[in-house]
Design a protein around this motif. Structure first.
Motif, PDB file in Angstrom:
ATOM      1  N   ALA A 180       0.893  -1.159   0.000  1.00 58.89           N
ATOM      2  CA  ALA A 180       0.000   0.000   0.000  1.00 58.89           C
ATOM      3  C   ALA A 180       0.931   1.208   0.000  1.00 58.89           C
ATOM      4  N   ASN A 181       0.641   2.183  -0.846  1.00 61.45           N
ATOM      5  CA  ASN A 181       1.546   3.308  -1.030  1.00 61.45           C
ATOM      6  C   ASN A 181       0.741   4.605  -0.973  1.00 61.45           C
ATOM      7  N   PHE A 182       1.148   5.531  -0.105  1.00 68.14           N
ATOM      8  CA  PHE A 182       0.476   6.818   0.067  1.00 68.14           C
ATOM      9  C   PHE A 182       1.421   7.895  -0.445  1.00 68.14           C
ATOM     10  N   ILE A 183       1.064   8.493  -1.584  1.00 70.69           N
ATOM     11  CA  ILE A 183       1.929   9.477  -2.238  1.00 70.69           C
ATOM     12  C   ILE A 183       1.145  10.752  -2.538  1.00 70.69           C
ATOM     13  N   TYR A 184       1.879  11.785  -2.929  1.00 73.59           N
ATOM     14  CA  TYR A 184       1.228  12.938  -3.533  1.00 73.59           C
ATOM     15  C   TYR A 184       1.882  13.201  -4.873  1.00 73.59           C
ATOM     16  N   SER A 185       1.109  13.794  -5.771  1.00 68.59           N
ATOM     17  CA  SER A 185       1.602  14.150  -7.095  1.00 68.59           C
ATOM     18  C   SER A 185       1.357  15.626  -7.337  1.00 68.59           C
ATOM     19  N   SER A 201      -3.942  -2.051  -9.307  1.00 68.68           N
ATOM     20  CA  SER A 201      -4.184  -1.579  -7.943  1.00 68.68           C
ATOM     21  C   SER A 201      -5.541  -0.894  -7.910  1.00 68.68           C
ATOM     22  N   ILE A 202      -6.021  -0.658  -6.707  1.00 71.95           N
ATOM     23  CA  ILE A 202      -7.156   0.239  -6.542  1.00 71.95           C
ATOM     24  C   ILE A 202      -6.574   1.513  -5.960  1.00 71.95           C
ATOM     25  N   ASP A 203      -6.915   2.634  -6.588  1.00 70.64           N
ATOM     26  CA  ASP A 203      -6.303   3.911  -6.240  1.00 70.64           C
ATOM     27  C   ASP A 203      -7.356   4.870  -5.714  1.00 70.64           C
ATOM     28  N   TYR A 204      -7.066   5.469  -4.583  1.00 72.64           N
ATOM     29  CA  TYR A 204      -7.937   6.478  -3.986  1.00 72.64           C
ATOM     30  C   TYR A 204      -7.239   7.823  -4.159  1.00 72.64           C
ATOM     31  N   ASN A 205      -7.765   8.677  -5.034  1.00 77.42           N
ATOM     32  CA  ASN A 205      -7.165   9.967  -5.372  1.00 77.42           C
ATOM     33  C   ASN A 205      -8.002  11.100  -4.785  1.00 77.42           C
ATOM     34  N   ILE A 206      -7.344  12.053  -4.127  1.00 73.56           N
ATOM     35  CA  ILE A 206      -8.040  13.181  -3.505  1.00 73.56           C
ATOM     36  C   ILE A 206      -7.361  14.473  -3.955  1.00 73.56           C
ATOM     37  N   LEU A 207      -8.122  15.335  -4.628  1.00 73.35           N
ATOM     38  CA  LEU A 207      -7.588  16.620  -5.072  1.00 73.35           C
ATOM     39  C   LEU A 207      -7.357  17.509  -3.851  1.00 73.35           C
ATOM     40  N   ILE A 208      -6.168  18.084  -3.774  1.00 68.21           N
ATOM     41  CA  ILE A 208      -5.803  18.937  -2.644  1.00 68.21           C
ATOM     42  C   ILE A 208      -5.746  20.407  -3.050  1.00 68.21           C
ATOM     43  N   HIS A 209      -5.171  20.670  -4.231  1.00 67.20           N
ATOM     44  CA  HIS A 209      -4.937  22.059  -4.649  1.00 67.20           C
ATOM     45  C   HIS A 209      -5.024  22.150  -6.167  1.00 67.20           C
ATOM     46  N   GLY A 210      -5.676  23.186  -6.668  1.00 72.20           N
ATOM     47  CA  GLY A 210      -5.738  23.430  -8.103  1.00 72.20           C
ATOM     48  C   GLY A 210      -6.870  22.673  -8.772  1.00 72.20           C
ATOM     49  N   GLU A 211      -6.722  22.462 -10.072  1.00 67.50           N
ATOM     50  CA  GLU A 211      -7.701  21.741 -10.879  1.00 67.50           C
ATOM     51  C   GLU A 211      -7.008  20.580 -11.578  1.00 67.50           C
ATOM     52  N   ILE A 227     -11.840   7.299  -7.637  1.00 68.22           N
ATOM     53  CA  ILE A 227     -11.439   5.934  -7.266  1.00 68.22           C
ATOM     54  C   ILE A 227     -11.240   5.164  -8.563  1.00 68.22           C
ATOM     55  N   GLN A 228     -10.032   4.681  -8.757  1.00 68.58           N
ATOM     56  CA  GLN A 228      -9.695   3.964  -9.980  1.00 68.58           C
ATOM     57  C   GLN A 228      -9.517   2.493  -9.669  1.00 68.58           C
ATOM     58  N   LYS A 229     -10.174   1.683 -10.461  1.00 64.09           N
ATOM     59  CA  LYS A 229     -10.151   0.236 -10.272  1.00 64.09           C
ATOM     60  C   LYS A 229      -9.373  -0.412 -11.420  1.00 64.09           C
ATOM     61  N   ARG A 286      -2.064  19.714  -7.063  1.00 63.94           N
ATOM     62  CA  ARG A 286      -1.598  18.636  -6.175  1.00 63.94           C
ATOM     63  C   ARG A 286      -2.765  17.729  -5.819  1.00 63.94           C
ATOM     64  N   TRP A 287      -2.501  16.419  -5.841  1.00 65.40           N
ATOM     65  CA  TRP A 287      -3.469  15.453  -5.336  1.00 65.40           C
ATOM     66  C   TRP A 287      -2.729  14.357  -4.581  1.00 65.40           C
ATOM     67  N   ALA A 288      -3.429  13.750  -3.644  1.00 66.86           N
ATOM     68  CA  ALA A 288      -2.878  12.645  -2.860  1.00 66.86           C
ATOM     69  C   ALA A 288      -3.508  11.355  -3.362  1.00 66.86           C
ATOM     70  N   THR A 289      -2.723  10.273  -3.330  1.00 67.26           N
ATOM     71  CA  THR A 289      -3.203   8.979  -3.797  1.00 67.26           C
ATOM     72  C   THR A 289      -2.753   7.886  -2.840  1.00 67.26           C
ATOM     73  N   VAL A 290      -3.675   6.984  -2.536  1.00 65.55           N
ATOM     74  CA  VAL A 290      -3.338   5.739  -1.850  1.00 65.55           C
ATOM     75  C   VAL A 290      -3.520   4.631  -2.882  1.00 65.55           C
ATOM     76  N   LEU A 291      -2.430   3.937  -3.203  1.00 65.30           N
ATOM     77  CA  LEU A 291      -2.474   2.817  -4.139  1.00 65.30           C
ATOM     78  C   LEU A 291      -2.371   1.529  -3.334  1.00 65.30           C
ATOM     79  N   VAL A 292      -3.357   0.651  -3.488  1.00 64.59           N
ATOM     80  CA  VAL A 292      -3.390  -0.615  -2.766  1.00 64.59           C
ATOM     81  C   VAL A 292      -3.318  -1.745  -3.789  1.00 64.59           C
ATOM     82  N   ASP A 293      -2.376  -2.644  -3.604  1.00 63.96           N
ATOM     83  CA  ASP A 293      -2.228  -3.778  -4.505  1.00 63.96           C
ATOM     84  C   ASP A 293      -3.569  -4.492  -4.667  1.00 63.96           C
TER      85      ASP A 293
END
Length: 178
Positions: free
Chosen positions: A84-89, A104-114, A135-137, A152-159
């Motif tokens: 499981a990986n918690f990153i920001y882009s 993976s299943i990815d949980y993406n959350i927009l933090i800043h911008g568009e 949420i990307q499957k 900027r967005w944060a993502t949790v990628l789970v195998d």
């Protein structure tokens, strides 16, 4: 896209808690997570790792003193089996990522911008508000920043087991041409 990007966003603050020798909760890490270029030569896309659990799921990180933010996950720092990986882009103005897919299943959350999510069929979904979630499957996708400042967005990628469509397994893909 102009050849000169504005200055990158400052790295976010990361606080990690753990236990002392008496079992009391303590702050063990309090610092900035700096970003780096994800793909050499592609300076408009930067990532930073908040935490990566690489010992399988469920993880034993609650009993480990190693800083999960220092762990490397896979070749590009995105995903690997049993992690499981918690990153920001961060994505520069006018920049678009290559089409890509991870098993993976990815949980993406927009933090800043568009941010614009682009899918295989050409659909573009515009995220405009901090807190918007995608949420990307295991789907093939790209990201585009339509704005004039860094996003900027944060993502949790789970195998996860790869998606299977019509009997075909859809695993890892990075298409630098799309």
């Amino acid at each position: 896209m102009s050849s000169t990007l504005p200055p990158v966003l400052p790295g976010p603050r990361r606080i990690v808690t753990s236990h002392d020798s008496d079992g009391q909760a303590v702050v063990s890490v309090d610092g900035t997570v700096h970003s780096s270029v994800m793909i050499e030569g592609f300076n408009g896309h930067r990532t930073g790792t908040f935490w990566a659990s690489t010992d399988g799921l469920p993880t034993n990180d609650n009993n480990c003193s190693e800083d999960g933010g220092a762990r490397q996950v896979g070749d590009l720092g995105l995903f690997a089996s049993n992690t499981a990986n918690f990153i920001y882009s961060d994505l520069g103005p006018g920049v678009r990522t290559p089409m890509h897919r991870t098993p993976s299943i990815d949980y993406n959350i927009l933090i800043h911008g568009e941010l614009v999510l682009i899918t295989d069929d050409g659909t573009e979904t515009h995220l405009k508000n901090a807190g918007d979630v995608v949420i990307q499957k295991g789907t093939n996708h790209a990201w585009k920043n339509p704005g004039k400042e860094w996003t900027r967005w944060a993502t949790v990628l789970v195998d996860a087991k790869p998606a299977v469509v019509n009997g075909q397994e859809l695993g890892w893909l990075l298409d630098m041409d799309k």
